[in-house]
Design a protein around this motif. Structure first.
Motif, PDB file in Angstrom:
ATOM      1  N   GLN A  90       0.832  -1.215   0.000  1.00  0.00           N
ATOM      2  CA  GLN A  90       0.000   0.000   0.000  1.00  0.00           C
ATOM      3  C   GLN A  90       0.865   1.262   0.000  1.00  0.00           C
ATOM      4  OE1 GLN A  90      -3.434   0.486   2.767  1.00  0.00           O
ATOM      5  NE2 GLN A  90      -2.434   2.391   3.391  1.00  0.00           N
ATOM      6  N   ASN A  91       1.757   1.376   0.962  1.00  0.00           N
ATOM      7  CA  ASN A  91       2.555   2.603   1.096  1.00  0.00           C
ATOM      8  C   ASN A  91       3.920   2.439   0.433  1.00  0.00           C
ATOM      9  OD1 ASN A  91       0.457   3.547   2.595  1.00  0.00           O
ATOM     10  ND2 ASN A  91       1.581   3.781   4.511  1.00  0.00           N
ATOM     11  N   ILE A  92       4.295   3.432  -0.381  1.00  0.00           N
ATOM     12  CA  ILE A  92       5.590   3.402  -1.054  1.00  0.00           C
ATOM     13  C   ILE A  92       6.422   4.567  -0.519  1.00  0.00           C
ATOM     14  CG2 ILE A  92       6.784   3.435  -3.279  1.00  0.00           C
ATOM     15  CD1 ILE A  92       4.147   2.512  -4.581  1.00  0.00           C
ATOM     16  N   TYR A  93       7.454   4.244   0.239  1.00  0.00           N
ATOM     17  CA  TYR A  93       8.310   5.254   0.859  1.00  0.00           C
ATOM     18  C   TYR A  93       9.563   5.455   0.016  1.00  0.00           C
ATOM     19  CZ  TYR A  93       5.368   4.368   4.979  1.00  0.00           C
ATOM     20  OH  TYR A  93       4.312   4.231   5.832  1.00  0.00           O
TER      21      TYR A  93
ATOM     22  N   PRO B 215       3.623  13.327   3.915  1.00  0.00           N
ATOM     23  CA  PRO B 215       3.954  12.389   5.000  1.00  0.00           C
ATOM     24  C   PRO B 215       3.217  12.705   6.289  1.00  0.00           C
ATOM     25  CG  PRO B 215       5.945  13.508   4.166  1.00  0.00           C
ATOM     26  CD  PRO B 215       4.801  13.978   3.342  1.00  0.00           C
ATOM     27  N   GLU B 216       2.827  13.967   6.465  1.00  0.00           N
ATOM     28  CA  GLU B 216       2.104  14.338   7.692  1.00  0.00           C
ATOM     29  C   GLU B 216       0.606  14.044   7.587  1.00  0.00           C
ATOM     30  OE1 GLU B 216       3.885  15.170  10.305  1.00  0.00           O
ATOM     31  OE2 GLU B 216       5.585  14.894   8.943  1.00  0.00           O
ATOM     32  N   GLY B 217       0.148  13.604   6.418  1.00  0.00           N
ATOM     33  CA  GLY B 217      -1.275  13.312   6.233  1.00  0.00           C
ATOM     34  C   GLY B 217      -1.712  12.080   7.008  1.00  0.00           C
ATOM     35  N   VAL B 218      -3.002  11.770   6.890  1.00  0.00           N
ATOM     36  CA  VAL B 218      -3.529  10.658   7.674  1.00  0.00           C
ATOM     37  C   VAL B 218      -3.942   9.454   6.826  1.00  0.00           C
ATOM     38  CG1 VAL B 218      -4.308  12.124   9.570  1.00  0.00           C
ATOM     39  CG2 VAL B 218      -5.858  11.648   7.652  1.00  0.00           C
TER      40      VAL B 218
ATOM     41  N   ALA C 220      -2.356   2.947  -3.866  1.00  0.00           N
ATOM     42  CA  ALA C 220      -0.980   3.057  -3.388  1.00  0.00           C
ATOM     43  C   ALA C 220      -0.717   4.512  -3.031  1.00  0.00           C
ATOM     44  CB  ALA C 220      -0.002   2.590  -4.461  1.00  0.00           C
ATOM     45  N   PHE C 221      -0.180   4.712  -1.829  1.00  0.00           N
ATOM     46  CA  PHE C 221       0.232   6.044  -1.403  1.00  0.00           C
ATOM     47  C   PHE C 221       1.741   6.149  -1.552  1.00  0.00           C
ATOM     48  CE2 PHE C 221      -3.586   5.242   1.299  1.00  0.00           C
ATOM     49  CZ  PHE C 221      -4.389   6.247   0.794  1.00  0.00           C
ATOM     50  N   ALA C 222       2.207   7.120  -2.322  1.00  0.00           N
ATOM     51  CA  ALA C 222       3.646   7.369  -2.454  1.00  0.00           C
ATOM     52  C   ALA C 222       4.016   8.476  -1.478  1.00  0.00           C
ATOM     53  CB  ALA C 222       3.987   7.757  -3.878  1.00  0.00           C
ATOM     54  N   ILE C 223       4.991   8.211  -0.623  1.00  0.00           N
ATOM     55  CA  ILE C 223       5.275   9.114   0.492  1.00  0.00           C
ATOM     56  C   ILE C 223       6.729   9.568   0.447  1.00  0.00           C
ATOM     57  CG2 ILE C 223       5.292   9.285   3.012  1.00  0.00           C
ATOM     58  CD1 ILE C 223       3.242   6.743   2.718  1.00  0.00           C
ATOM     59  N   PRO C 224       6.967  10.864   0.234  1.00  0.00           N
ATOM     60  CA  PRO C 224       8.346  11.353   0.216  1.00  0.00           C
ATOM     61  C   PRO C 224       8.915  11.406   1.635  1.00  0.00           C
ATOM     62  CG  PRO C 224       6.782  13.149  -0.182  1.00  0.00           C
ATOM     63  CD  PRO C 224       5.974  11.912  -0.041  1.00  0.00           C
ATOM     64  N   CYS C 225      10.148  10.908   1.777  1.00  0.00           N
ATOM     65  CA  CYS C 225      10.784  10.842   3.100  1.00  0.00           C
ATOM     66  C   CYS C 225      12.064  11.672   3.093  1.00  0.00           C
ATOM     67  CB  CYS C 225      11.129   9.400   3.451  1.00  0.00           C
ATOM     68  SG  CYS C 225       9.683   8.313   3.435  1.00  0.00           S
ATOM     69  N   THR C 226      12.520  12.065   4.271  1.00  0.00           N
ATOM     70  CA  THR C 226      13.730  12.873   4.398  1.00  0.00           C
ATOM     71  C   THR C 226      14.918  12.202   3.709  1.00  0.00           C
ATOM     72  OG1 THR C 226      12.899  13.615   6.525  1.00  0.00           O
ATOM     73  CG2 THR C 226      15.227  14.043   6.056  1.00  0.00           C
TER      74      THR C 226
ATOM     75  N   ALA D  58      12.963   6.664   5.561  1.00  0.00           N
ATOM     76  CA  ALA D  58      11.993   5.818   4.849  1.00  0.00           C
ATOM     77  C   ALA D  58      11.866   4.460   5.547  1.00  0.00           C
ATOM     78  CB  ALA D  58      12.426   5.639   3.390  1.00  0.00           C
ATOM     79  N   ILE D  59      13.007   3.904   5.953  1.00  0.00           N
ATOM     80  CA  ILE D  59      12.986   2.609   6.652  1.00  0.00           C
ATOM     81  C   ILE D  59      12.274   2.746   7.994  1.00  0.00           C
ATOM     82  CG2 ILE D  59      14.476   0.919   7.808  1.00  0.00           C
ATOM     83  CD1 ILE D  59      16.495   1.506   5.448  1.00  0.00           C
ATOM     84  N   VAL D  60      12.565   3.830   8.689  1.00  0.00           N
ATOM     85  CA  VAL D  60      11.910   4.055   9.987  1.00  0.00           C
ATOM     86  C   VAL D  60      10.394   4.169   9.807  1.00  0.00           C
ATOM     87  CG1 VAL D  60      11.613   5.707  11.882  1.00  0.00           C
ATOM     88  CG2 VAL D  60      13.927   5.091  11.094  1.00  0.00           C
ATOM     89  N   ALA D  61       9.971   4.939   8.798  1.00  0.00           N
ATOM     90  CA  ALA D  61       8.526   5.127   8.589  1.00  0.00           C
ATOM     91  C   ALA D  61       7.848   3.801   8.245  1.00  0.00           C
ATOM     92  CB  ALA D  61       8.296   6.158   7.485  1.00  0.00           C
ATOM     93  N   ALA D  62       8.484   3.020   7.370  1.00  0.00           N
ATOM     94  CA  ALA D  62       7.874   1.757   6.933  1.00  0.00           C
ATOM     95  C   ALA D  62       7.836   0.741   8.069  1.00  0.00           C
ATOM     96  CB  ALA D  62       8.650   1.193   5.742  1.00  0.00           C
TER      97      ALA D  62
END
Lengths: 548, 548
Positions: free
Chosen positions: B344-347, B430-433, B444-450, B455-459
């Motif tokens: 679902q989520n692509i970081y 990334p701050e969305g819900v 699929a949600f594509a999420i930009p990470c720092t 990205a690993i931490v978020a996933a």
């Protein structure tokens, strides 16, 4: 040489024993200088005495206050104080040790844990004294149950956990054919991942024996453990925690992987620990009332229990009447019925039974048991050596109330040493209520039944409905024994048939007897089957394409 | 020759495979006449068509009414009606079969259950059609997932149950030395005792694959089972129940050891079944909301679950950009994201990544995936063959709402066949819900990470907090992969690294991949580890003195 390498042969022997279920133990149960060294008895007593009245030292352990209120059922306060800390502090310390404890791996953990058991075995006389004066057990039993038998159960749990963690491949190459095309080839690797913080809630009567399985199983599978002793039986577990922390420190492992949560009866902390959301595993021995509270209030933790039950003896016939009576007299007297395995209800056909001494009426059967109890306990010192002391004053009140529930065939008395009570034997109306619940302590209800079949039905029904850890049967008819075996199996209770001589229904031997079946209300955990260890950890995989 | 003897070699091979975890299956996954017989495809289709519009026959099954309301997501009502009965009737029938099912023993049960799997394998084209028209899967997938792959999982559960039930001695002689005296010698025998009535609650998307493990594990361990299909996906499980009952009847075993609990959406009976006090085991696949309801309302039953989760892809770099995009396009499109394993989520780092095609910006990475989805689905027939149909109309509403949660890079469309929706790809803040919860379906949600670490931490954080069954990682730095492996292991999620070609993160192979770890909120049951089978039964002992 690593600790794992040092103890590997012992571990493998333990794994084998737990599969064959034949007799085995590495820890001698006889409190003899022959096994433990000529001065072991005296050294152990001196070591115990030297702890009394002092601060118990647990180097590096979280400490905000010191407390302790243990009283020996044999008389006198222990006067030992333990380091204690808030639930928040204990949980935080446990969690801070979690990652490194999880990541050191199976062999480092198992090696250190066996080393701790071997050291605890060497301290069995000290542990025996500590157990005696916190539980009220006589010394010989305290030595065995608190020392080598508890160590057996700890090793059994380690063996089960090790077998389960290593029972499937830890890495694999997975090659899937693709017809005429090249196969897909993945490499896979699995990690053992613990559940979280484990809580072990000890009981007053068997502080080590009932705690070691959960303690060692949770530690082996990578969880950090908070040991919550009963406030009146801290010392045996404090000694255990100290040995574990010493071994961990020497082996470069995180000491706080195991913590002591000492409290006093006036300010109990068990409920707060159970409700901590970080607690993922709980091992509990005690009443079903508190067991139900734990299930209702734990925060999603997996709960393993040993709880309330009503153990029974069903007597339908015997070819050794004297042997039967003597055997039951010992089972009823041992530790004054304060064992989870002690019989309580004695079901006998009202028309009596056939024996090697001819027909015996119902009254004659019960009288025979009562006389055997009298004979066993006729000497004061031997009586105290068998009955031990009464750990909880409430038990004396329970004995008094039980006198009112029928016709007293043998009254409870004192041994003369410590807070004591010998077995009460009461004939009760089968329609009465007293015998339908656990009456913890030295109380036996003799219950006249319509016939042998009805006796088996009554005994197996109460096991199924109220729980039971043991059931005993005396019978001479093999087809009746087989019918009884099916009835007790359906009730989920282990059955001992025609025991006489030096083996008793109360006894449960590690590596052979699974203790508690988990199949009736007397507990959901069986020591030590695979279910007891398998859900304490999970496996997590990483997979990637194999490069040529 | 008994059924057990006939299938013993297969069973032993399955036990071995589940230990080595390398590739193995006895049930060919290719829907080809080469394996299943030249006319199998046509025969299966004809068999399916002949069921439509008729009463489904389950000889001897309790029946008070007939009902059924299945609708194919490909269009049209199935028009099949099933025998149905009240919860009380079903429980009573299940309990009446319990004793004989428990007492026939391990080998009789396992033999019959493997025979049923082999017969089900022979019916894979019929099962495939039934699965296709109840789940919306395209035929090829319905054949595999509903047929051989589900059968693999059933056999895997049987192998695990058999290994566990026979892993310790079923009888033993216990000889305890007594120094100079004669040893104490006891004979001991253990019985396998089931827990009670088991309930298997099927789901709409994988009626057989997700039900077979619990169904076969509970039956193997001696429990009787009530199969409660999703009201819109009854047929595949009704066929399964029929085959089981046929085999039981032929083998002289109690047919009612397995029952079908059919219902319709307007009058669901699942809650009443869960609350029945006789139900001792529950296997459930579905939302965590209903999972929580089951845990709060079951009457002490042991509950095994697969629940809600948020699967992720973390992209930090690749040496095969096109292969990565094609692989992910298939993973996102397959069965329109209606798999419990669908990402679902692509970081992705907001600064982009390094690839074999040089630096790719965040937008270029997401665009590459979107283009690969377009290419994969450019042909209508192929699009329908990959995406299948949407099983639940609510999913279409969910896709519509998801459009509002960010910048649409690829919009969801229709394949042109059946009720369909192709993948929606949305870049979200990334701050969305929206991306913080499971959004079941082709979203699929594509999420930009720092950066890559973030990205690993978020996933891994979302896997730990919201549950996840799969995680995928693309990376070229081996030390980063090892760090990620630790993070995902701690989050309790299986990780697939750098998959390209014909192997996808969605795929979970029996005998090798444990499906679901049990270590995060996406489920507590792992298919098929020992914990999944060991607590479905208990052992009860009888012991007696050995006579010379």
């Amino acid at each position: 040489m690593t600790l794992f390498a040092r103890h590997r042969a012992l571990l493998e022997r333990a794994v084998e024993a737990s599969k064959t279920r034949s007799f085995w133990t590495p820890f001698p149960e006889v409190p003899s200088g022959k096994f433990y060294g000529e001065t072991a008895r005296e050294d152990g007593k001196n070591a115990y005495d030297s702890l009394l009245g002092y601060d118990f030292d647990l180097p590096g352990h979280p400490q905000e206050v010191r407390l302790g209120a243990e009283q020996s059922p044999w008389g006198g306060a222990l006067g030992v104080s333990y380091p204690a800390a808030s639930v928040e502090t204990l949980i935080a310390a446990s969690e801070s040790a979690a990652q490194s404890w999880a990541e050191v791996g199976v062999e480092a953990r198992i090696g250190a844990l066996i080393e701790a058991l071997v050291r605890l075995n060497g301290m069995s006389f000290l542990i025996g004294n500590a157990t005696m004066h916190t539980t009220g057990q006589a010394f010989a039993m305290a030595f065995q149950a608190g020392g080598p038998h508890a160590q057996d159960r700890g090793l059994e749990a380690l063996a089960a956990a090790y077998a389960e963690m290593t029972g499937t491949a830890q890495q694999a190459v997975w090659e899937k054919p693709q017809g005429k095309h090249a196969p897909i080839v993945l490499e896979k690797r699995w990690e053992i991942v613990p559940r979280g913080v484990a809580l072990v809630i000890g009981c007053n009567t068997f502080p080590t024996w009932n705690s070691y399985p959960g303690l060692f199983a949770s530690l082996a599978t990578g969880n950090t453990v908070i040991v919550k002793p009963h406030p009146m039986a801290i010392l045996p577990l404090a000694l255990t925690v100290r040995v574990l922390r010493e071994v961990f420190a020497e082996a470069g492992l995180p000491q706080d992987a195991v913590l002591l949560a000492a409290d006093v009866p006036e300010a109990p902390i068990t409920k707060a620990l159970v409700q901590a959301p970080e607690v993922a595993l709980i091992d509990y021995t005690g009443s079903s009332v508190f067991g139900n509270w734990i299930r209702a209030n734990a925060h999603g933790a997996q709960v393993f229990t040993e709880e309330t039950g009503v153990n029974s003896v069903t007597i339908t016939g015997t070819d050794n009447f004297k042997g039967m009576c003597a055997n039951l007299a010992f089972s009823l007297s041992l530790y004054s019925g304060q064992m989870c395995t002690s019989p309580q209800n004695i079901y006998v056909p009202k028309a009596g039974i056939e024996t090697d001494e001819g027909h015996k009426s119902f009254d004659a059967v019960i009288e025979g048991i009562a006389e055997a109890v009298d004979a066993l306990l006729s000497d004061e010192k031997q009586a105290a050596g068998v009955c031990g002391a009464i750990v909880n004053p409430a038990t004396l009140e329970r004995v008094s109330r039980a006198r009112e529930s029928g016709r007293v065939v043998r009254d409870s008395g004192e041994t003369g040493i410590g807070r004591s009570a010998t077995p009460l034997i009461v004939v009760t109306d089968p329609e009465g209520v007293a015998h339908r619940e656990e009456c913890f302590g030295p109380v036996a209800f003799a219950i006249p039944c319509t016939d042998a079949e009805a006796a088996i039905v009554a005994a197996s029904d109460i096991a199924r409905d109220k729980g039971a850890i043991t059931a005993a049967l005396y019978a001479t008819d093999q087809t009746l024994i087989e019918r009884a075996a099916r009835a007790f199996a359906r009730a989920g209770v282990n059955l001992s048939v025609n025991l006489t001589g030096n083996i008793f229904v109360n006894q449960s031997a590690a590596f052979s007897d699974f203790h508690v079946t988990g199949a009736n209300p007397a507990g959901n955990a069986s020591l030590t089957d695979t279910a007891f260890v398998a859900s304490r950890f999970r496996r997590v995989m990483i997979r990637w394409p194999k490069t040529a």
